[in-house]
Design an enzyme around this catalytic site. Structure first.
Site, mmCIF file in Angstrom:
data_model
loop_
_atom_site.group_PDB
_atom_site.id
_atom_site.type_symbol
_atom_site.label_atom_id
_atom_site.label_comp_id
_atom_site.label_asym_id
_atom_site.label_seq_id
_atom_site.Cartn_x
_atom_site.Cartn_y
_atom_site.Cartn_z
ATOM 1 N N GLU A 1 8.157 -15.099 -10.298
ATOM 2 C CA GLU A 1 7.391 -13.919 -9.877
ATOM 3 C C GLU A 1 6.989 -13.024 -11.040
ATOM 4 O O GLU A 1 5.956 -12.378 -10.975
ATOM 5 C CB GLU A 1 8.102 -13.127 -8.779
ATOM 6 C CG GLU A 1 9.377 -12.445 -9.175
ATOM 7 C CD GLU A 1 10.061 -11.750 -8.012
ATOM 8 O OE1 GLU A 1 9.385 -11.282 -7.097
ATOM 9 O OE2 GLU A 1 11.305 -11.677 -8.035
ATOM 10 N N ASN B 1 -2.019 2.298 5.623
ATOM 11 C CA ASN B 1 -1.168 1.164 5.241
ATOM 12 C C ASN B 1 -0.864 0.400 6.524
ATOM 13 O O ASN B 1 -0.402 1.001 7.490
ATOM 14 C CB ASN B 1 0.122 1.702 4.595
ATOM 15 C CG ASN B 1 1.158 0.615 4.372
ATOM 16 O OD1 ASN B 1 0.827 -0.560 4.302
ATOM 17 N ND2 ASN B 1 2.413 1.010 4.265
ATOM 18 N N GLY B 2 -1.130 -0.913 6.523
ATOM 19 C CA GLY B 2 -0.888 -1.709 7.725
ATOM 20 C C GLY B 2 -2.073 -2.613 7.987
ATOM 21 O O GLY B 2 -2.918 -2.814 7.101
ATOM 22 N N HIS C 1 17.082 -36.833 -5.672
ATOM 23 C CA HIS C 1 16.256 -37.242 -4.531
ATOM 24 C C HIS C 1 14.788 -36.847 -4.700
ATOM 25 O O HIS C 1 14.083 -36.702 -3.709
ATOM 26 C CB HIS C 1 16.843 -36.643 -3.245
ATOM 27 C CG HIS C 1 18.247 -37.085 -2.999
ATOM 28 N ND1 HIS C 1 18.561 -38.329 -2.514
ATOM 29 C CD2 HIS C 1 19.429 -36.468 -3.235
ATOM 30 C CE1 HIS C 1 19.875 -38.451 -2.426
ATOM 31 N NE2 HIS C 1 20.424 -37.336 -2.860
ATOM 32 N N CYS D 1 0.844 -1.188 0.000
ATOM 33 C CA CYS D 1 0.000 0.000 0.000
ATOM 34 C C CYS D 1 0.882 1.241 0.000
ATOM 35 O O CYS D 1 1.891 1.297 0.689
ATOM 36 C CB CYS D 1 -0.956 0.085 1.189
ATOM 37 S SG CYS D 1 -2.133 -1.245 1.267
ATOM 38 N N LYS E 1 5.993 -4.483 -3.466
ATOM 39 C CA LYS E 1 7.435 -4.318 -3.317
ATOM 40 C C LYS E 1 7.879 -4.439 -1.869
ATOM 41 O O LYS E 1 8.862 -5.068 -1.554
ATOM 42 C CB LYS E 1 7.820 -2.952 -3.876
ATOM 43 C CG LYS E 1 9.301 -2.632 -3.821
ATOM 44 C CD LYS E 1 10.031 -3.350 -4.911
ATOM 45 C CE LYS E 1 11.519 -3.125 -4.873
ATOM 46 N NZ LYS E 1 12.234 -4.199 -5.546
ATOM 47 N N GLU F 1 17.547 -17.898 -6.718
ATOM 48 C CA GLU F 1 17.186 -16.539 -7.134
ATOM 49 C C GLU F 1 16.698 -16.526 -8.591
ATOM 50 O O GLU F 1 15.727 -15.832 -8.915
ATOM 51 C CB GLU F 1 18.399 -15.619 -6.929
ATOM 52 C CG GLU F 1 18.223 -14.175 -7.383
ATOM 53 C CD GLU F 1 17.100 -13.405 -6.693
ATOM 54 O OE1 GLU F 1 16.496 -13.907 -5.743
ATOM 55 O OE2 GLU F 1 16.812 -12.290 -7.153
ATOM 56 N N TRP G 1 -2.796 -2.699 -1.784
ATOM 57 C CA TRP G 1 -2.488 -4.138 -1.903
ATOM 58 C C TRP G 1 -3.392 -4.801 -0.863
ATOM 59 O O TRP G 1 -3.173 -4.669 0.342
ATOM 60 C CB TRP G 1 -1.016 -4.381 -1.603
ATOM 61 C CG TRP G 1 -0.572 -5.797 -1.849
ATOM 62 C CD1 TRP G 1 -0.112 -6.295 -3.033
ATOM 63 C CD2 TRP G 1 -0.513 -6.864 -0.901
ATOM 64 N NE1 TRP G 1 0.213 -7.623 -2.871
ATOM 65 C CE2 TRP G 1 -0.026 -7.996 -1.577
ATOM 66 C CE3 TRP G 1 -0.844 -6.986 0.453
ATOM 67 C CZ2 TRP G 1 0.154 -9.222 -0.956
ATOM 68 C CZ3 TRP G 1 -0.671 -8.208 1.076
ATOM 69 C CH2 TRP G 1 -0.171 -9.314 0.364
ATOM 70 N N LYS H 1 13.037 -15.212 -9.652
ATOM 71 C CA LYS H 1 12.815 -14.151 -10.659
ATOM 72 C C LYS H 1 11.838 -14.637 -11.714
ATOM 73 O O LYS H 1 10.910 -13.935 -12.089
ATOM 74 C CB LYS H 1 14.117 -13.737 -11.342
ATOM 75 C CG LYS H 1 15.094 -12.932 -10.544
ATOM 76 C CD LYS H 1 14.684 -11.504 -10.244
ATOM 77 C CE LYS H 1 13.900 -11.423 -8.968
ATOM 78 N NZ LYS H 1 14.563 -11.173 -7.753
ATOM 79 N N ARG I 1 4.118 -0.539 -4.713
ATOM 80 C CA ARG I 1 3.836 -1.060 -3.368
ATOM 81 C C ARG I 1 2.499 -1.790 -3.310
ATOM 82 O O ARG I 1 2.216 -2.501 -2.339
ATOM 83 C CB ARG I 1 3.806 0.096 -2.356
ATOM 84 C CG ARG I 1 5.113 0.813 -2.221
ATOM 85 C CD ARG I 1 4.962 1.998 -1.289
ATOM 86 N NE ARG I 1 4.686 1.572 0.065
ATOM 87 C CZ ARG I 1 5.609 1.343 0.986
ATOM 88 N NH1 ARG I 1 6.868 1.524 0.685
ATOM 89 N NH2 ARG I 1 5.286 0.944 2.193
HETATM 90 C C1 F6R Z 1 11.782 -10.659 -5.062
HETATM 91 C C2 F6R Z 1 11.632 -9.643 -4.047
HETATM 92 C C3 F6R Z 1 11.199 -10.059 -2.690
HETATM 93 C C4 F6R Z 1 11.955 -9.246 -1.631
HETATM 94 C C5 F6R Z 1 11.407 -9.566 -0.235
HETATM 95 C C6 F6R Z 1 12.197 -8.859 0.846
HETATM 96 O O1 F6R Z 1 12.209 -10.130 -6.275
HETATM 97 O O2 F6R Z 1 11.841 -8.479 -4.295
HETATM 98 O O3 F6R Z 1 11.362 -11.413 -2.495
HETATM 99 O O4 F6R Z 1 13.314 -9.572 -1.716
HETATM 100 O O5 F6R Z 1 10.076 -9.167 -0.163
HETATM 101 O O6 F6R Z 1 12.175 -7.482 0.670
HETATM 102 P P1 F6R Z 1 13.240 -6.562 1.386
HETATM 103 O O7 F6R Z 1 14.570 -6.862 0.806
HETATM 104 O O8 F6R Z 1 12.798 -5.162 1.086
HETATM 105 O O9 F6R Z 1 13.182 -6.889 2.838
#
Ligand code: F6R
Length: 611
Positions: free
Chosen positions: A491, A100-101, A507, A2, A606, A484, A74, A488, A27
């Site tokens: 997502e 937000n929260g 396994h 949010c 985000k 990772e 969100w 990527k 966000r």
């Molecule tokens: C994936 C991504 C998320 C963040 C996670 C932690 O591309 O961006 O998995 O890495 O939400 O976010 P931070 O680093 O802001 O604590």
């Protein structure tokens, strides 16, 4: 999670709010809304969908005024819909609130308020705030007091913006557990959930702390604590360049941010190293030599991509500092009664510095007596402020929801921190440290070489973008990079992807392999190269398609893999930072070809500021 943006000043509020919300859209983007006050009357427009949809609604029904609040959502409580969008109003539509929260006791409050006659129109937790303010305003006749009483009645987390016809010259902002900043300019003030929305307008900000409430009028900002005592707050200066929050000709922020990595790493290491003296220095680390010598264990904690960076850190600390190292998901760590003490160094990693679970893990570690160092990208973020020491990555604002440059700058910082610990503990010699520093200095140039060949990755993407599943395999430090790469891909392209240590494939996951399963293998030369080749053979024997990431000069691998992307030769300790670049590009180009929303993938936000 949010985004909130508010404006009070002499100009029309709406263009500022819409522009600010667009910067915050990463966000949350399932609905958006704005509310302004014009000639003493509240106006409100909101709609399900992205901000572009809200703009259409506003074109049909414009609203004016030089004070206002906006929100991009969100969803947590109540599905995305017009009714559940913020701002929310009281019964008389004279008070509007953006939040937000999460309000944890909202059900009980809602029941009480409904019994008292309040009419609810949404399924959100936020709406109780508007009704509580209404109730307390009736009792006290003061908007500020009504908001304060409301904050005392709610449990949970909030960043809030409130305006009301009752006191039409005021914008009230408050925070507990969710970020909120006040941006200051001559004759105008802004509130925003994060810096990226403010840098276009001002470089001067005040960070609100938990339990602080700001009463903002056109000419004044008064910040008070939970008891109503006025506080003196410092103004911080933001050094981020406004351009850094623009796409600057790139189709997507993610692609721009992938390309920014060489310079982001240069900025992250510059001024902190001396290759001549093997010296490494972090300004705000706040760890004495004695304290470092006292450390007997390192625990990393983080979420998501930052957790993957931590996994690389585990390998580096064990290898170079010879200390036991562990990596904990922040959400598990915080509830697990972790066994740590004052000899444990806890390293909390977070791009945003606002991730709820990572914050809680850091607080838990502090309460158990550990030294907590954070690795953050956002200056002044809650995690940075609540840690004993902080190392800032210098990645600049990361707007694309999929983290890229934050990850590689985190890895660069972890690498340097590891060398610093190794130097202080005497587990590496000065000469070895010089070599390692040199390897990192060389790295941005090698990343540039990889980026110059992104068309090769695009070609691979063209071949595989219709796949439904993908497997990523790696060994050693290649394993976190496999994780990772899979994250990527899943997502942003919505392809189901899994990362595995290559040896684990036998396994279980091997059962999935057939001609429809692309398997990305991190096959850089090193101690385990032969074993990786063995894993490739196993995939090929079952009809799988192998995309290998290998070192240049490795002609042998061409015979084994269906596709090979060559990386410039680089020492094994920095190779994870290089190897992730083609995986970021692969995810990007596959998602583009599938027509996905690259910068705002579905269901994601985000900054995950709720549990
Ligand atoms: C994936 C991504 C998320 C963040 C996670 C932690 O591309 O961006 O998995 O890495 O939400 O976010 P931070 O680093 O802001 O604590």
């Amino acid at each position: 999670m949010c985004g909130i943006f508010g404006y009070i000043g002499k100009r029309e509020a709406l263009p500022f709010i819409l522009e600010g919300l667009k910067k915050l859209e990463y966000r949350g983007y399932d609905s958006a809304g704005v509310s302004t006050i014009q000639h003493g009357k509240i106006f409100l427009n909101k709609s399900c969908g992205k901000i572009a949809r809200l703009e259409e609604v506003l074109e049909a029904r414009p609203i004016g005024g030089s004070i206002g609040i906006g929100h991009t959502r969100w969803a947590t409580h109540g599905k995305p819909s017009d009714e559940n969008s913020h701002p929310h109003s009281d019964c008389s539509d004279q008070i509007t609130v953006v939040h937000n929260g999460i309000i944890e006791n909202y059900l009980e409050l809602r029941r009480q308020l409904a019994e008292e006659g309040h009419k609810f129109t949404s399924a959100t937790d936020t709406e109780v705030i508007a009704h509580l303010i209404e109730k307390y305003f009736k009792e006290t006749g003061s908007l500020e007091t009504a908001v304060r009483k409301t904050l005392n009645a709610i449990d949970g987390s909030y960043a809030l913006g409130v305006i009301s016809e009752h006191e039409p010259d005021k914008l009230i902002a408050a925070r507990k557990g969710s970020p909120l900043l006040i941006g200051i300019e001559e004759d105008e003030t802004f509130i925003a959930s994060d810096i990226s929305a403010l840098i276009k307008y001002t470089s001067r900000v005040i960070y609100l702390n938990d339990y602080e409430l700001a009463v903002i009028t056109e000419n004044d900002i008064v910040i008070k604590d939970r008891d109503g005592k006025t506080l003196k707050k410092n103004i911080s200066f933001i050094s981020w360049d406004p351009e850094s929050a623009e796409k600057c000709g790139y189709t997507h922020f993610m692609l721009k941010e992938i390309h920014e990595q060489p310079n982001a790493i240069r900025k992250t290491i510059e001024g902190r190293i001396s290759a001549e003296s093997a010296n490494i220095h972090f300004d705000e680390l706040n760890l004495t030599e004695k304290e470092i010598k006292n450390i007997n264990r390192v625990v990393f904690t983080a979420c998501g991509t930052s957790w993957h960076a931590a996994l690389v850190g585990e390998y580096l600390i064990e290898q170079m500092v010879k200390l036991p190292a562990e990596v904990e998901y922040a959400a598990e760590f915080r509830y697990r009664h972790p066994v740590i003490d004052d000899k444990t160094l806890v390293i909390a990693i977070s791009q945003s510095g606002e991730t709820a679970d990572t914050l809680a893990a850091a607080w838990e570690a502090k309460s158990l007596g550990a030294k907590v160092i954070s690795i953050c990208n956002v200056v002044g973020s809650t995690l940075a402020r609540d840690s004993h020491g902080v190392i800032y990555t210098q990645a600049g604002p990361e707007i694309g929801v999929a983290s890229t440059k934050a990850f590689t700058t985190q890895l660069s910082v972890i690498y340097l921190l590891t060398l610093l610990l190794a130097r202080t503990k005497g587990t590496l010699t000065g000469a070895e440290i010089k070599n390692y520093i040199h390897d990192l200095i060389e790295l941005p140039g090698k990343i540039e070489q990889v980026l110059a060949r992104e068309h090769e990755i695009e070609k691979i993407a063209q071949k595989y973008y219709l796949s439904n599943n993908a497997l990523f395999l790696g060994r050693g430090k290649g394993f976190p990079i496999a994780l990772e790469g899979a994250l990527k891909l899943k997502e942003i392209s919505y392809i189901h992807a899994e990362g595995y240590p290559a040896a684990e494939m036998k396994h279980g996951p091997i059962a999935l392999i057939d001609q429809n399963m692309p398997v990305v293998v991190l096959a850089m030369t090193g101690k385990r190269y032969e074993k990786i080749l063995g894993n490739i053979e196993e995939v090929k024997a079952r009809g799988g398609q192998v995309i290998a990431i290998a070192n240049e000069g490795d002609n042998y691998i061409q015979e084994k893999a269906d596709e090979v992307f060559y990386l410039p030769k680089s020492p094994i300790a920095v190779s994870p930072i290089l190897a992730v670049i083609p995986l970021q590009l692969l995810a990007y180009y596959i998602a583009v070809k599938r027509g996905c929303h690259i910068d705002q993938p579905r269901n994601l936000a985000k900054s995950v500021t709720v549990e």
